[in-house]
Scaffold this motif. Structure first.
Motif, PDB file in Angstrom:
ATOM      1  N   LEU A 120     -23.719 -67.252 -48.496  1.00 56.88           N
ATOM      2  CA  LEU A 120     -24.617 -66.830 -49.568  1.00 56.88           C
ATOM      3  C   LEU A 120     -23.942 -66.940 -50.933  1.00 56.88           C
ATOM      4  N   LEU A 121     -22.671 -66.568 -51.007  1.00 53.57           N
ATOM      5  CA  LEU A 121     -21.979 -66.509 -52.293  1.00 53.57           C
ATOM      6  C   LEU A 121     -21.251 -67.794 -52.663  1.00 53.57           C
ATOM      7  N   ALA A 122     -20.928 -68.638 -51.683  1.00 54.64           N
ATOM      8  CA  ALA A 122     -20.153 -69.852 -51.956  1.00 54.64           C
ATOM      9  C   ALA A 122     -20.802 -70.760 -53.004  1.00 54.64           C
ATOM     10  N   PRO A 123     -22.124 -70.996 -52.970  1.00 56.80           N
ATOM     11  CA  PRO A 123     -22.711 -71.876 -53.994  1.00 56.80           C
ATOM     12  C   PRO A 123     -22.623 -71.318 -55.407  1.00 56.80           C
ATOM     13  N   ALA A 167     -21.393 -64.492 -58.286  1.00 57.57           N
ATOM     14  CA  ALA A 167     -22.624 -63.700 -58.305  1.00 57.57           C
ATOM     15  C   ALA A 167     -22.347 -62.206 -58.159  1.00 57.57           C
ATOM     16  N   VAL A 168     -21.269 -61.860 -57.452  1.00 57.87           N
ATOM     17  CA  VAL A 168     -20.960 -60.439 -57.246  1.00 57.87           C
ATOM     18  C   VAL A 168     -20.556 -59.748 -58.549  1.00 57.87           C
ATOM     19  N   ARG A 169     -20.293 -60.512 -59.603  1.00 59.80           N
ATOM     20  CA  ARG A 169     -19.925 -59.926 -60.886  1.00 59.80           C
ATOM     21  C   ARG A 169     -21.145 -59.480 -61.690  1.00 59.80           C
ATOM     22  N   MET A 213     -27.119 -58.890 -58.599  1.00 60.59           N
ATOM     23  CA  MET A 213     -26.851 -59.081 -57.176  1.00 60.59           C
ATOM     24  C   MET A 213     -27.284 -57.870 -56.363  1.00 60.59           C
ATOM     25  N   LEU A 214     -27.414 -56.719 -57.024  1.00 60.28           N
ATOM     26  CA  LEU A 214     -27.872 -55.519 -56.319  1.00 60.28           C
ATOM     27  C   LEU A 214     -29.272 -55.695 -55.735  1.00 60.28           C
ATOM     28  N   ALA A 254     -29.777 -66.298 -59.971  1.00 61.67           N
ATOM     29  CA  ALA A 254     -29.949 -65.535 -61.199  1.00 61.67           C
ATOM     30  C   ALA A 254     -28.666 -64.752 -61.518  1.00 61.67           C
ATOM     31  N   ALA A 255     -28.059 -64.164 -60.483  1.00 61.95           N
ATOM     32  CA  ALA A 255     -26.790 -63.456 -60.677  1.00 61.95           C
ATOM     33  C   ALA A 255     -25.689 -64.414 -61.112  1.00 61.95           C
TER      34      ALA A 255
END
Length: 475
Positions: free
Chosen positions: A286-289, A294-296, A300-301, A335-336
């Motif tokens: 999910l986060l690799a692309p 995105a977690v920053r 992402m919430l 978006a994140a």
């Protein structure tokens, strides 16, 4: 901040100030049209090659067909007179009724899904270009368009979540750009897409309140949470034959008041959220692309409610990257990603885009969109031709029991039930089955043959049998 192409761009912080998009024609809609063509080609070819299924395309077509004839949504594939509002709360499907009335075909659903998925890239690309420049917008467009969550949904029938994807894209880009009223307006219809998305609306409301519009945000959050509560505890049970929400049994320890059930529930809420390893792999994919940026972003919430119910469930199908379950996460992570890049040092953005592009390319070859460049996709084999010729022998308006991959070929012109399913309507006028391969809900292809032989002993006669396709008629 500077555009990566070398031109200056305004100092915009999407979670701090309001973003004003540039007016005038743009390339976003052209890109969306191309992406729509790709999605539609994949979906249509899968259907033409008998690779769609009664569960789920046939079920959704029967729901839309009911709405098109001004009836509540019923699916014979799930059981005689089965009320779908007692399964999931998705009244948004009624918006397809006028189109289906004009063109009663499963392709109406598949093409609509392709349109909705493609439209979602427009607000994402537009926001990315506005705050970071053309090059970032192109990378975001390619990343979303080829994202595995969307690709898996395109490659597996039709689902109501296709409505949620553009709603989330427009809502989150508005939220990131400081247009809080627009963010709420785009988010609230999610309540009509599926019962769990009220929780997602609740998170968006919380972010709107944190952004500064406290009253608007809190009202939105309350409406979202109450929507889910009412749908799960009141509306769905009112239509359900069981009188309760069917999917409680997907939760660990459901129906168990024993100490062992409580321990399992506690375990699943803690360690169980990241075990087994497939859950961690899903998060990495999910986060690799987004180069894990995105977690920053606080945006992402918005993904947490969907990830929580999936990972909390005892159903292994929810944990991985298959099926349609991750489609709603794709607009959230991109978006994140845009929001995080707007905070990232300009000198590092190029590295993030490189990682994002590499991840997109690698995952593309694992997703259904890759089928477009494979020769087999454009070849219709003899087995498919035979199946269609035998299906043409079935008159319109009759009752038919069909195996899973033949059922959606008939749902637009007959009352179709699922052959072999214990809840299917008994004694249909016709039975059509493919015995050349295994198909759910049968355990083996031999079980299909055994049930066909049983039908032959109870008043059915063989009309056609060729290349593993069997058509029986009840006299």
């Amino acid at each position: 901040m500077h555009d990566l192409t070398g031109s200056a761009s305004p100092q915009i912080h999407p979670f701090r100030n309001q973003t004003h998009f540039r007016k005038g024609p743009s390339w976003f809609w052209g890109a969306a049209a191309c992406v729509f063509g790709v999605y539609a080609c994949v979906s249509v070819r899968l259907h033409q090659r008998l690779q769609t299924s009664g569960w789920d395309l046939g079920i959704f077509e029967q729901a839309v067909r009911s709405y098109a004839h001004l009836r509540l949504p019923v699916s014979e594939l799930k059981g005689p007179g089965f009320q779908l509002l007692g399964d999931h709360f998705s009244p948004v499907l009624a918006t397809l009724a006028p189109f289906y009335r004009l063109w009663p075909s499963p392709l109406t659903l598949l093409i609509t899904q392709a349109v909705l998925f493609a439209i979602a890239l427009v607000p994402l690309a537009r926001w990315a270009e506005c705050v970071l420049g053309r090059r970032v917008a192109v990378v975001v467009t390619a990343g979303y368009a080829a994202s595995w969550g969307i690709a898996q949904a395109v490659g597996f029938d039709f689902h109501e979540v296709c409505f949620a994807v553009p709603l989330l894209a427009f809502s989150l880009t508005a939220l990131g750009g400081g247009r809080l009223g627009a963010a709420v307006a785009w988010a609230l219809p999610l309540i009509l897409v599926k019962e769990d998305l009220g929780l997602t609306v609740g998170v968006i409301g919380g972010l709107v309140a944190w952004k500064g519009a406290r009253r608007l945000g809190l009202v939105t959050a309350v409406v979202g949470l109450l929507g889910t509560v009412l749908e799960v505890l009141v509306i769905i049970p009112a239509f359900s034959p069981a009188g309760s929400y069917t999917y409680w049994n997907k939760l660990p320890g459901a129906g168990s008041g024993s100490p062992s059930g409580a321990v399992h529930l506690l375990y699943q809420a803690t360690i169980g959220m990241i075990t087994p390893d497939v859950k961690v792999m899903t998060l990495l994919a999910l986060l690799a692309p987004t180069a894990f940026l995105a977690v920053r972003s606080p945006l992402m919430l918005v993904a947490t409610p969907t990830l929580a119910w999936r990972f909390f469930s005892d159903n292994p199908q929810y944990w991985g990257t298959g099926f349609q379950y991750s489609a709603v996460l794709m607009p959230v992570v991109f978006a994140a990603f845009i929001d995080a890049l707007s905070r990232w040092p300009a000198t590092h953005v190029r590295y993030a885009l490189t990682v994002s592009g590499m991840a997109t390319v690698l995952m593309f070859f694992q997703a259904p969109l890759y089928q477009l460049v494979q020769p087999a996709t454009w070849h219709t084999d003899a087995h498919v031709v035979t199946a269609h010729s035998i299906l043409d022998k079935i008159p319109n308006g009759v009752t038919v029991a069909a195996t899973n991959h033949l059922a959606p070929q008939l749902a637009d012109r007959a009352t179709v039930t699922l052959f072999g399913h214990p809840d299917s309507r008994p004694n249909p006028k016709y039975i059509v089955a493919d015995v050349s391969t295994w198909d759910w809900p049968f355990a083996t292809s031999t079980a299909v043959v055994q049930q066909l032989n049983d039908a032959l002993g109870h008043g059915y006669q063989t009309i056609a049998y060729q290349d593993g396709i069997v058509l029986l008629h009840r006299t």
